[in-house]
Motif scaffolding. Structure first.
Motif, PDB file in Angstrom:
ATOM      1  N   VAL A 145     -33.339  30.736  -2.735  1.00 25.24           N
ATOM      2  CA  VAL A 145     -32.036  31.110  -2.173  1.00 25.24           C
ATOM      3  C   VAL A 145     -31.759  30.357  -0.869  1.00 25.24           C
ATOM      4  O   VAL A 145     -30.651  29.863  -0.649  1.00 25.24           O
ATOM      5  N   SER A 146     -32.756  30.253  -0.008  1.00 25.77           N
ATOM      6  CA  SER A 146     -32.567  29.602   1.294  1.00 25.77           C
ATOM      7  C   SER A 146     -32.123  28.152   1.141  1.00 25.77           C
ATOM      8  O   SER A 146     -31.251  27.669   1.884  1.00 25.77           O
ATOM      9  N   SER A 147     -32.697  27.447   0.179  1.00 31.02           N
ATOM     10  CA  SER A 147     -32.333  26.044  -0.049  1.00 31.02           C
ATOM     11  C   SER A 147     -30.918  25.927  -0.594  1.00 31.02           C
ATOM     12  O   SER A 147     -30.161  25.023  -0.221  1.00 31.02           O
ATOM     13  N   ILE A 148     -30.544  26.856  -1.474  1.00 26.46           N
ATOM     14  CA  ILE A 148     -29.199  26.843  -2.046  1.00 26.46           C
ATOM     15  C   ILE A 148     -28.160  27.108  -0.958  1.00 26.46           C
ATOM     16  O   ILE A 148     -27.150  26.401  -0.859  1.00 26.46           O
ATOM     17  N   VAL A 149     -28.397  28.106  -0.132  1.00 29.23           N
ATOM     18  CA  VAL A 149     -27.459  28.439   0.947  1.00 29.23           C
ATOM     19  C   VAL A 149     -27.294  27.259   1.902  1.00 29.23           C
ATOM     20  O   VAL A 149     -26.179  26.925   2.317  1.00 29.23           O
ATOM     21  N   ALA A 150     -28.392  26.607   2.239  1.00 32.07           N
ATOM     22  CA  ALA A 150     -28.337  25.450   3.145  1.00 32.07           C
ATOM     23  C   ALA A 150     -27.536  24.307   2.514  1.00 32.07           C
ATOM     24  O   ALA A 150     -26.743  23.642   3.196  1.00 32.07           O
ATOM     25  N   ARG A 151     -27.730  24.101   1.222  1.00 32.69           N
ATOM     26  CA  ARG A 151     -27.011  23.032   0.520  1.00 32.69           C
ATOM     27  C   ARG A 151     -25.511  23.319   0.462  1.00 32.69           C
ATOM     28  O   ARG A 151     -24.691  22.407   0.614  1.00 32.69           O
ATOM     29  N   LEU A 152     -25.135  24.565   0.273  1.00 35.84           N
ATOM     30  CA  LEU A 152     -23.708  24.912   0.216  1.00 35.84           C
ATOM     31  C   LEU A 152     -23.031  24.647   1.564  1.00 35.84           C
ATOM     32  O   LEU A 152     -21.887  24.196   1.604  1.00 35.84           O
ATOM     33  N   LYS A 153     -23.731  24.922   2.637  1.00 40.13           N
ATOM     34  CA  LYS A 153     -23.177  24.627   3.969  1.00 40.13           C
ATOM     35  C   LYS A 153     -22.991  23.122   4.142  1.00 40.13           C
ATOM     36  O   LYS A 153     -22.019  22.663   4.746  1.00 40.13           O
ATOM     37  N   GLU A 154     -23.936  22.364   3.599  1.00 36.85           N
ATOM     38  CA  GLU A 154     -23.860  20.905   3.687  1.00 36.85           C
ATOM     39  C   GLU A 154     -22.661  20.382   2.885  1.00 36.85           C
ATOM     40  O   GLU A 154     -21.903  19.514   3.358  1.00 36.85           O
ATOM     41  N   ILE A 155     -22.473  20.923   1.675  1.00 37.10           N
ATOM     42  CA  ILE A 155     -21.333  20.514   0.855  1.00 37.10           C
ATOM     43  C   ILE A 155     -20.029  20.828   1.570  1.00 37.10           C
ATOM     44  O   ILE A 155     -19.112  19.997   1.610  1.00 37.10           O
ATOM     45  N   LEU A 156     -19.931  22.023   2.146  1.00 38.49           N
ATOM     46  CA  LEU A 156     -18.710  22.405   2.872  1.00 38.49           C
ATOM     47  C   LEU A 156     -18.392  21.407   3.977  1.00 38.49           C
ATOM     48  O   LEU A 156     -17.233  21.006   4.155  1.00 38.49           O
ATOM     49  N   SER A 157     -19.407  20.974   4.705  1.00 34.60           N
ATOM     50  CA  SER A 157     -19.189  20.055   5.828  1.00 34.60           C
ATOM     51  C   SER A 157     -18.688  18.694   5.376  1.00 34.60           C
ATOM     52  O   SER A 157     -18.132  17.935   6.174  1.00 34.60           O
ATOM     53  N   HIS A 158     -18.864  18.378   4.087  1.00 32.37           N
ATOM     54  CA  HIS A 158     -18.431  17.078   3.567  1.00 32.37           C
ATOM     55  C   HIS A 158     -17.237  17.193   2.610  1.00 32.37           C
ATOM     56  O   HIS A 158     -16.886  16.217   1.941  1.00 32.37           O
ATOM     57  N   THR A 159     -16.629  18.373   2.555  1.00 29.91           N
ATOM     58  CA  THR A 159     -15.527  18.604   1.616  1.00 29.91           C
ATOM     59  C   THR A 159     -14.176  18.567   2.320  1.00 29.91           C
ATOM     60  O   THR A 159     -14.021  19.102   3.412  1.00 29.91           O
ATOM     61  N   SER A 160     -13.212  17.931   1.664  1.00 27.68           N
ATOM     62  CA  SER A 160     -11.825  17.926   2.144  1.00 27.68           C
ATOM     63  C   SER A 160     -10.931  18.519   1.065  1.00 27.68           C
ATOM     64  O   SER A 160     -11.117  18.253  -0.121  1.00 27.68           O
ATOM     65  N   LEU A 161      -9.968  19.324   1.483  1.00 30.42           N
ATOM     66  CA  LEU A 161      -8.995  19.888   0.558  1.00 30.42           C
ATOM     67  C   LEU A 161      -7.609  19.724   1.164  1.00 30.42           C
ATOM     68  O   LEU A 161      -7.313  20.274   2.228  1.00 30.42           O
ATOM     69  N   LEU A 162      -6.778  18.920   0.504  1.00 27.73           N
ATOM     70  CA  LEU A 162      -5.415  18.664   0.957  1.00 27.73           C
ATOM     71  C   LEU A 162      -4.436  19.331  -0.001  1.00 27.73           C
ATOM     72  O   LEU A 162      -4.615  19.274  -1.217  1.00 27.73           O
ATOM     73  N   VAL A 163      -3.424  19.971   0.548  1.00 24.72           N
ATOM     74  CA  VAL A 163      -2.455  20.715  -0.248  1.00 24.72           C
ATOM     75  C   VAL A 163      -1.048  20.192   0.013  1.00 24.72           C
ATOM     76  O   VAL A 163      -0.640  20.020   1.162  1.00 24.72           O
ATOM     77  N   VAL A 164      -0.321  19.939  -1.078  1.00 26.38           N
ATOM     78  CA  VAL A 164       1.089  19.531  -1.004  1.00 26.38           C
ATOM     79  C   VAL A 164       1.919  20.622  -1.659  1.00 26.38           C
ATOM     80  O   VAL A 164       1.615  21.050  -2.767  1.00 26.38           O
ATOM     81  N   VAL A 165       2.954  21.086  -0.976  1.00 26.81           N
ATOM     82  CA  VAL A 165       3.821  22.101  -1.574  1.00 26.81           C
ATOM     83  C   VAL A 165       5.266  21.605  -1.595  1.00 26.81           C
ATOM     84  O   VAL A 165       5.677  20.830  -0.740  1.00 26.81           O
ATOM     85  N   ASP A 166       6.010  22.049  -2.608  1.00 19.93           N
ATOM     86  CA  ASP A 166       7.422  21.702  -2.705  1.00 19.93           C
ATOM     87  C   ASP A 166       8.257  22.502  -1.716  1.00 19.93           C
ATOM     88  O   ASP A 166       9.302  22.074  -1.258  1.00 19.93           O
ATOM     89  N   THR A 167       7.780  23.708  -1.410  1.00 24.09           N
ATOM     90  CA  THR A 167       8.483  24.599  -0.496  1.00 24.09           C
ATOM     91  C   THR A 167       7.471  25.474   0.232  1.00 24.09           C
ATOM     92  O   THR A 167       6.406  25.787  -0.306  1.00 24.09           O
ATOM     93  N   LEU A 168       7.804  25.869   1.448  1.00 24.17           N
ATOM     94  CA  LEU A 168       6.933  26.763   2.201  1.00 24.17           C
ATOM     95  C   LEU A 168       7.247  28.235   1.950  1.00 24.17           C
ATOM     96  O   LEU A 168       6.589  29.114   2.508  1.00 24.17           O
ATOM     97  N   ASP A 169       8.236  28.508   1.111  1.00 26.69           N
ATOM     98  CA  ASP A 169       8.687  29.890   0.903  1.00 26.69           C
ATOM     99  C   ASP A 169       7.545  30.828   0.545  1.00 26.69           C
ATOM    100  O   ASP A 169       7.394  31.908   1.117  1.00 26.69           O
TER     101      ASP A 169
END
Length: 279
Positions: free
Chosen positions: A140-164
């Motif tokens: 479990v400890s190795s998995i949790v550490a790896r997930l934190k590492e993935i998060l630090s290297h992840t980008s998520l960009l969002v485009v919306v047609d409207t902010l409504d």
């Protein structure tokens, strides 16, 4: 020997075949539209939901899974001594993570709850990696550490047609400064520390593609791309155009998926999420 079971929620946007392959348990959120309540991507499909949303006079509402559902799931999966790792969408946009934490305290099983600080297939990056590592016998400890590492290297960009939808649903985050100044502008935001943060404002879809690709090229420079995904709210043409441009920079496969109804509730129709991680 005791093993590890992986649990997530329905906002991963991952295909059922992949979830089944890695024996990942999915707890669905719910969405209310047109006078009816549905289980997210279980009793209503993404396209069906968009049609109902367009025909409704009121903005759909979403709700997180009951704590009891989490407790029952954890108890069942851990009854043979297995540890449960439960990975969920960002706590900055939903109370799902907090509900899972409450359930973990109530469960008779050993449960580790993870705030992915992501959503959609960016959440899926962490879920699939956890499942792979669990299958390989990693602790479990190795998995949790790896997930934190993935998060630090992840980008998520969002485009919306409207902010409504984002405004009415209270999910606008740091992009609140854009309200009242958009008109025909297409806003681009990124998910930063679990909340939407402004990145750029453009006027048409060709500029959307250009802005996303420029950011992608900058972020992956000198790195190895580990995962790329696009989720869209009934906007396959934009997803396909973006996929074509991505191929100029990497041969890594692109997973294109319809966005789950819960996500579409907050982004509105026509939205697109572009996510990737590289290290």
């Amino acid at each position: 020997m005791a093993g590890i079971k992986i649990v997530t929620d329905s906002t991963t946007d991952l295909p059922k075949e992949l979830l089944s392959k890695y024996d990942i348990e999915v707890i669905p959120l719910s969405v209310y539209v047109g006078g009816e309540t549905y289980l997210d991507s279980v009793t209503i499909t993404p396209l069906e939901f968009i049609q109902k949303m367009k025909g409704s006079s009121e903005l759909p509402k979403t709700s997180l899974p009951p704590v009891g559902v989490f407790v029952d799931t954890y108890n069942r999966l851990g009854e043979n001594g297995d540890t449960v790792i439960s990975i969920h969408l960002t706590s900055g946009l939903s109370g799902t993570y907090n509900a899972a934490c409450v359930a973990a305290e109530m469960s008779t099983s050993k449960v580790e709850v993870i705030d992915s600080q992501m959503i959609s297939q960016a959440l899926g990056f962490q879920v699939i990696e956890a499942a792979r590592m669990a299958r390989d016998g990693q602790p479990v400890s190795s998995i949790v550490a790896r997930l934190k590492e993935i998060l630090s290297h992840t980008s998520l960009l969002v485009v919306v047609d409207t902010l409504d939808n984002l405004i009415k649903g209270g999910r606008i985050g740091k992009a609140a400064g854009w309200i009242g100044s958009l008109l025909s502008i297409k806003p681009i935001a990124m998910l930063d520390k679990g909340v939407y943060t402004p990145v750029a404002r453009v006027r048409n879809m060709s500029q959307v593609i250009k802005a996303l690709i420029e950011r992608f090229e900058q972020d992956i420079a000198g790195k190895t791309v580990r995962g790329i995904a696009i989720s869209h709210a009934d906007n396959l043409p934009l997803a396909e155009k973006l996929t074509e441009q991505i191929a100029r920079f990497t041969s890594a496969p692109v997973m294109v998926r319809p966005a789950t109804p819960v996500i579409t509730t907050h982004t509105g129709p026509g939205a697109l999420g572009f996510m990737y991680y590289a290290d």
